[in-house]
Design a protein around this motif. Structure first.
Motif, mmCIF file in Angstrom:
data_model
loop_
_atom_site.group_PDB
_atom_site.id
_atom_site.type_symbol
_atom_site.label_atom_id
_atom_site.label_comp_id
_atom_site.label_asym_id
_atom_site.label_seq_id
_atom_site.Cartn_x
_atom_site.Cartn_y
_atom_site.Cartn_z
ATOM 1 N N THR A 1 -62.588 28.077 -3.438
ATOM 2 C CA THR A 1 -61.522 29.089 -3.485
ATOM 3 C C THR A 1 -60.869 29.054 -4.856
ATOM 4 O O THR A 1 -61.051 28.105 -5.621
ATOM 5 C CB THR A 1 -60.465 28.821 -2.396
ATOM 6 N N VAL B 1 -54.154 28.939 -6.157
ATOM 7 C CA VAL B 1 -52.963 29.583 -6.700
ATOM 8 C C VAL B 1 -51.726 28.720 -6.444
ATOM 9 O O VAL B 1 -50.859 28.573 -7.295
ATOM 10 C CB VAL B 1 -52.774 30.985 -6.074
ATOM 11 N N ASP B 2 -51.643 28.137 -5.244
ATOM 12 C CA ASP B 2 -50.457 27.373 -4.839
ATOM 13 C C ASP B 2 -50.882 26.439 -3.711
ATOM 14 O O ASP B 2 -51.329 26.895 -2.663
ATOM 15 C CB ASP B 2 -49.373 28.352 -4.367
ATOM 16 N N ILE C 1 -57.709 29.302 2.413
ATOM 17 C CA ILE C 1 -56.990 30.577 2.443
ATOM 18 C C ILE C 1 -55.558 30.384 1.950
ATOM 19 O O ILE C 1 -55.052 31.155 1.135
ATOM 20 C CB ILE C 1 -56.999 31.168 3.866
ATOM 21 N N THR C 2 -54.907 29.324 2.441
ATOM 22 C CA THR C 2 -53.516 29.067 2.067
ATOM 23 C C THR C 2 -53.358 28.842 0.577
ATOM 24 O O THR C 2 -52.447 29.395 -0.059
ATOM 25 C CB THR C 2 -52.976 27.850 2.852
ATOM 26 N N SER D 1 -54.994 29.912 -1.812
ATOM 27 C CA SER D 1 -55.341 31.087 -2.621
ATOM 28 C C SER D 1 -54.196 32.084 -2.723
ATOM 29 O O SER D 1 -54.339 33.136 -3.350
ATOM 30 C CB SER D 1 -56.568 31.793 -2.025
ATOM 31 N N ARG D 2 -53.044 31.750 -2.106
ATOM 32 C CA ARG D 2 -51.906 32.671 -2.065
ATOM 33 C C ARG D 2 -50.619 31.976 -2.485
ATOM 34 O O ARG D 2 -50.485 30.773 -2.345
ATOM 35 C CB ARG D 2 -51.737 33.226 -0.638
ATOM 36 N N HIS D 3 -49.648 32.762 -2.912
ATOM 37 C CA HIS D 3 -48.328 32.250 -3.230
ATOM 38 C C HIS D 3 -47.496 32.099 -1.955
ATOM 39 O O HIS D 3 -47.660 32.849 -0.993
ATOM 40 C CB HIS D 3 -47.594 33.200 -4.181
ATOM 41 N N SER E 1 -45.602 32.898 3.961
ATOM 42 C CA SER E 1 -46.327 34.097 3.546
ATOM 43 C C SER E 1 -47.758 33.811 3.110
ATOM 44 O O SER E 1 -48.569 34.739 2.993
ATOM 45 C CB SER E 1 -45.570 34.784 2.399
ATOM 46 N N ALA E 2 -48.091 32.544 2.869
ATOM 47 C CA ALA E 2 -49.443 32.193 2.411
ATOM 48 C C ALA E 2 -50.371 31.799 3.555
ATOM 49 O O ALA E 2 -51.588 31.696 3.357
ATOM 50 C CB ALA E 2 -49.376 31.050 1.401
#
Length: 304
Positions: A235, A238-239, A274-275, A277-279, A283-284
């Motif tokens: 992945t 991001v965070d 998945i987590t 890969s998002r901010h 919301s992640a």
């Protein structure tokens, strides 16, 4: 079977920074966000989205955070028991996230520390044989110990994610069926640097199973005489905030669906991917639909 999560809730203040600060250094953030989080809430939310029947008991303060939480939970498939702590604010986490996805977290625990052993026992009065208790490291030792021993005595299953490590877990290891932790936590609890040595130490000290995340090196599982491991899922990071919570609860849900340890590790690794890969935190997290697809793609994860 019901999963009872006893843990914390926090107001998360996230700062996006170019890199994590050095000691004594002040950095200017690129962005500031607010979210609702806390390991107890995070893990209960993911488990419920995975399809488990989940009850969350957590301490909250006299502020707007609890009202925000109630609104956000209205559309989530879990039962929440908010324990109001008088004259106290809901705990808060200050999270710095660098451009490469690494994070630094500082949390308060006033509300979490105020949850008493009596509060914990009251929250777990309806636990039945075969139910699962999931706890983390945010609550006090007396409260965590009382909950674990109460569930153990009622022949429930005890799963512990000892993060953050605030006290000695050694006296509780014989009451823990599954210990889910990262490689650093394994080193701290065991005094052993190598993951397999750390797992051997924790098993010998009484833990029934050990699940350890190794970051980019994947994850491993040990039980007396048995071992499984999987690589990390590819992945774009991001965070990393919330990745461990996603992994822990998805692993629990996969095992509850009769998956082997290896298959559960793989599903959990994909959910955590998945987590990261998002901010953000809440919301992640993967949605119910995304988690359902992960389970559908795993033939060994069949609902009971």
């Amino acid at each position: 079977m019901r999963l009872h999560v006893l843990g914390n809730v926090t107001e998360d203040i996230l700062f996006r920074v170019p890199r994590l600060p050095l000691p004594g250094e002040t950095l200017i953030a690129n962005r500031r966000d607010r979210d609702i989080g806390g390991k107890g809430l995070n893990q209960a939310l993911i488990a419920a989205r995975c399809g488990l029947t989940v009850s969350l008991s957590c301490p909250v303060g006299e502020d707007t955070v609890s009202a925000d939480l109630i609104r956000q939970l209205a559309d989530e498939p879990l039962q929440a028991n908010l324990v109001l702590i008088p004259e106290c604010s809901t705990d808060q986490s200050i999270i710095s996230v660098s451009e490469d996805g690494e994070n630094h977290i500082v949390s308060s625990t006033q509300a979490a520390d105020s949850l008493t052993p009596d509060n914990a026992i009251a929250a777990l009065q309806d636990i039945e044989t075969g139910d699962i208790l999931l706890v983390q490291g945010n609550l006090s030792y007396p409260t965590t110990s009382a909950a674990i021993k109460h569930v153990h005595a009622r022949e429930g299953k005890v799963i512990v994610n000892p993060s953050p490590i605030r006290w000695d877990y050694s006296p509780l290891l014989p009451f823990i069926d599954v210990l889910v932790l990262n490689v650093h936590e394994g080193q701290v609890l065991s005094g052993q640097r190598h993951p397999s040595d750390a797992a051997s130490y924790l098993l010998a000290a009484g833990a029934g199973e050990v699940v350890m995340t190794l970051g980019a090196a994947g994850a491993q599982w040990w039980r007396d005489g048995e071992h499984a491991e999987v690589p990390s899922a590819p992945t774009q990071v991001v965070d990393t905030a919330g990745a461990g919570d996603t992994f822990c609860s998805t692993y629990i849900a996969a095992r509850a669906r009769n998956a082997t340890a290896a298959k559960a590790l793989a599903v959990a690794a994909n959910a955590a991917a998945i987590t990261v890969s998002r901010h953000g935190t809440w919301s992640a997290f993967p949605s119910k639909e995304e988690l359902a697809r992960l389970f559908e793609n795993s033939r060994e994860c069949e609902p009971q």
